[in-house]
Enzyme design. Sequence first.
Site, short mmCIF file in Angstrom:
data_model
loop_
_atom_site.label_atom_id
_atom_site.label_comp_id
_atom_site.label_asym_id
_atom_site.label_seq_id
_atom_site.Cartn_x
_atom_site.Cartn_y
_atom_site.Cartn_z
N LYS A 20 0.85 -1.19 0.00
CA LYS A 20 0.00 0.00 0.00
C LYS A 20 0.88 1.24 0.00
CE LYS A 20 -4.45 1.01 0.18
NZ LYS A 20 -5.58 0.23 -0.33
N GLY A 27 -18.29 7.74 -2.80
CA GLY A 27 -17.17 7.82 -3.74
C GLY A 27 -17.19 6.61 -4.65
N ASN A 28 -16.01 6.20 -5.07
CA ASN A 28 -15.88 5.12 -6.05
C ASN A 28 -16.62 3.86 -5.61
OD1 ASN A 28 -14.38 2.52 -6.77
ND2 ASN A 28 -13.67 3.92 -8.35
N GLY A 33 -20.54 6.82 2.67
CA GLY A 33 -19.65 7.18 1.57
C GLY A 33 -20.45 7.36 0.30
P1 NAD Z 1 -13.37 7.81 -2.48
O1 NAD Z 1 -12.34 8.83 -2.17
O2 NAD Z 1 -13.79 7.64 -3.91
O3 NAD Z 1 -14.69 8.08 -1.62
C1 NAD Z 1 -14.67 8.20 -0.23
C2 NAD Z 1 -16.07 8.63 0.21
O4 NAD Z 1 -16.11 8.63 1.64
C3 NAD Z 1 -16.44 10.06 -0.22
O5 NAD Z 1 -17.79 10.09 -0.61
C4 NAD Z 1 -16.25 10.86 1.06
O6 NAD Z 1 -17.09 12.03 1.10
C5 NAD Z 1 -16.71 9.83 2.09
N1 NAD Z 1 -16.30 10.14 3.45
C6 NAD Z 1 -15.07 10.49 3.90
N2 NAD Z 1 -15.12 10.71 5.23
C7 NAD Z 1 -16.41 10.49 5.62
C8 NAD Z 1 -17.10 10.56 6.84
N3 NAD Z 1 -16.50 10.90 7.96
N4 NAD Z 1 -18.43 10.27 6.85
C9 NAD Z 1 -19.08 9.94 5.73
N5 NAD Z 1 -18.47 9.85 4.52
C10 NAD Z 1 -17.17 10.13 4.48
O7 NAD Z 1 -12.81 6.43 -1.88
P2 NAD Z 1 -13.14 4.95 -2.35
O8 NAD Z 1 -12.16 4.55 -3.37
O9 NAD Z 1 -14.61 4.82 -2.60
O10 NAD Z 1 -12.75 4.13 -1.02
C11 NAD Z 1 -13.64 4.00 0.09
C12 NAD Z 1 -13.15 2.89 1.00
O11 NAD Z 1 -13.07 1.67 0.25
C13 NAD Z 1 -11.74 3.08 1.58
O12 NAD Z 1 -11.68 2.48 2.85
C14 NAD Z 1 -10.86 2.32 0.60
O13 NAD Z 1 -9.62 1.92 1.18
C15 NAD Z 1 -11.76 1.13 0.32
N6 NAD Z 1 -11.45 0.43 -0.92
C16 NAD Z 1 -11.41 1.06 -2.11
C17 NAD Z 1 -11.15 0.34 -3.27
C18 NAD Z 1 -11.19 0.96 -4.64
O14 NAD Z 1 -11.08 0.22 -5.62
N7 NAD Z 1 -11.39 2.27 -4.77
C19 NAD Z 1 -10.89 -1.04 -3.18
C20 NAD Z 1 -10.95 -1.67 -1.94
C21 NAD Z 1 -11.23 -0.92 -0.81
#
Ligand code: NAD
Length: 427
Positions: free
Chosen positions: A105, A219-220, A217
């Site tokens: 990571k 996001g992605n 959340g």
């Molecule tokens: P992202 O940056 O696209 O989205 C994160 C989201 O979380 C945003 O909508 C943000 O506003 C929200 N957020 C942040 N703090 C918050 C809070 N206190 N309360 C409510 N919402 C809050 O990130 P992502 O890629 O969607 O990743 C989200 C989680 O999934 C992380 O833990 C990441 O490690 C995990 N993850 C992501 C992937 C991937 O392919 N992107 C794969 C495996 C795991």
Amino acid sequence: MSEQNPFAIAQHQLDEAAEIMGLDRATHELLRWPRRELHVSLPVRMDDGGVEVFKGYRVQYNNALGPTKGGIRFHPEETINTVRALAAWMTWKTAVVGLPLGGGKGGVVCNPTELSETELERLSRAYMREIAGFIGEDVDVPAPDVATSPRVMSWMLDEYETMVGRHAPGVITGKPLPLGGSAGRGTATGLGVVVTIREALKRLEVDSEGTTASIQGFGNVAQSAADNYIDMLGGTVLCVSCWDSNDRKAYTYEKDDGIDPGFLASVTDAYGTIDKDAAMEAGYKVLDGDAWLAMDVDVLIPAAIENVITRETAPRISPQVKILAEGANGPTTPEADDLLHENGVYVIPDFVCNAGGVTVSYFEQAQNAYNYYWELDEVHRRMDTKMTAAFDAVHETTQRHGVKNRMGAYIVAVARVAEACKLRGWV
Ligand code: NAD
């Protein structure tokens, strides 16, 4: 053990599994620590002519099963312990899905929402210049994570290829399609989350149609989980919550008859912040940031950050909740995990639930190596097969040992990594 230190939590989880499995002392000790880590300082020229120095990390946790693999985060509260924990969880994640990869990571301490596009590009390139000698297609392969997009991957790939003087698309995954990305990578994690929920509902003998979910959340991961919960399972998503970078607090957006993820996505910025006024105008109720946790729903999907389900917050979870699907990494502390287990909630542990992303990243590496690209339905079919097999192995092991789901997942993953360490003669 601090409830706030994710690496202490990751080590605690491993210790618990090691005891159940009777893991030998040397293997246990080896698996408690990263094998290699790099700490970097990145001087970046800002648009005003001044220089800011950013801290960054890359951790290669364990490479017994193959090259290490794991995303890069840009986050203001990034710490080496968060990156170590995420690298450990990547090790268990690739192992549980049966990928020929280890876990790693990376992270940069920065607030990307305060950087201009050109500053973000200079920071991304500076980070790649520092880690380039530490990574490689058959050494360690980064990918996107929180606040790092395919755009960021493109800059990093270009910087790496400029340095080595050849094309090397397999050095980083989550790339845009024209640069060697895989169909379906952007939405893979959220789709995988829903595949595991589908399997858990089958085990609980609950018809997915008519079930409700609440998501933290937007996001992605969360956006794709919301889409697929509705399209694939025929369920309803009652609310999502997200961080509002203007107000510096989180809000929950709720609609009694279910949210429309397509509409909400159209009023959400690149960092997953929903436009509050646009949502209110469209009839969404705007509630406190943690209201998502206390909804009367069948499935809770934390898909934002770590440490949200704790000893303090877990008692607020509705008795109606049957499944906790951990889209995020590390959303549940060990104390809360015990509480959920006692209350009969079916927890789908993070490194099983959100493994769809790394699975398609692995497919991306395979396609890059062959320079031949698959259609979207082939990516989906292969990902579904791997995720379902991982879910089955974990469910069966959990039942056999009479343990929490998280321990079932650890036993499957740790046994595979430990066997590779032994075969290499490390322990
Ligand atoms: P992202 O940056 O696209 O989205 C994160 C989201 O979380 C945003 O909508 C943000 O506003 C929200 N957020 C942040 N703090 C918050 C809070 N206190 N309360 C409510 N919402 C809050 O990130 P992502 O890629 O969607 O990743 C989200 C989680 O999934 C992380 O833990 C990441 O490690 C995990 N993850 C992501 C992937 C991937 O392919 N992107 C794969 C495996 C795991």
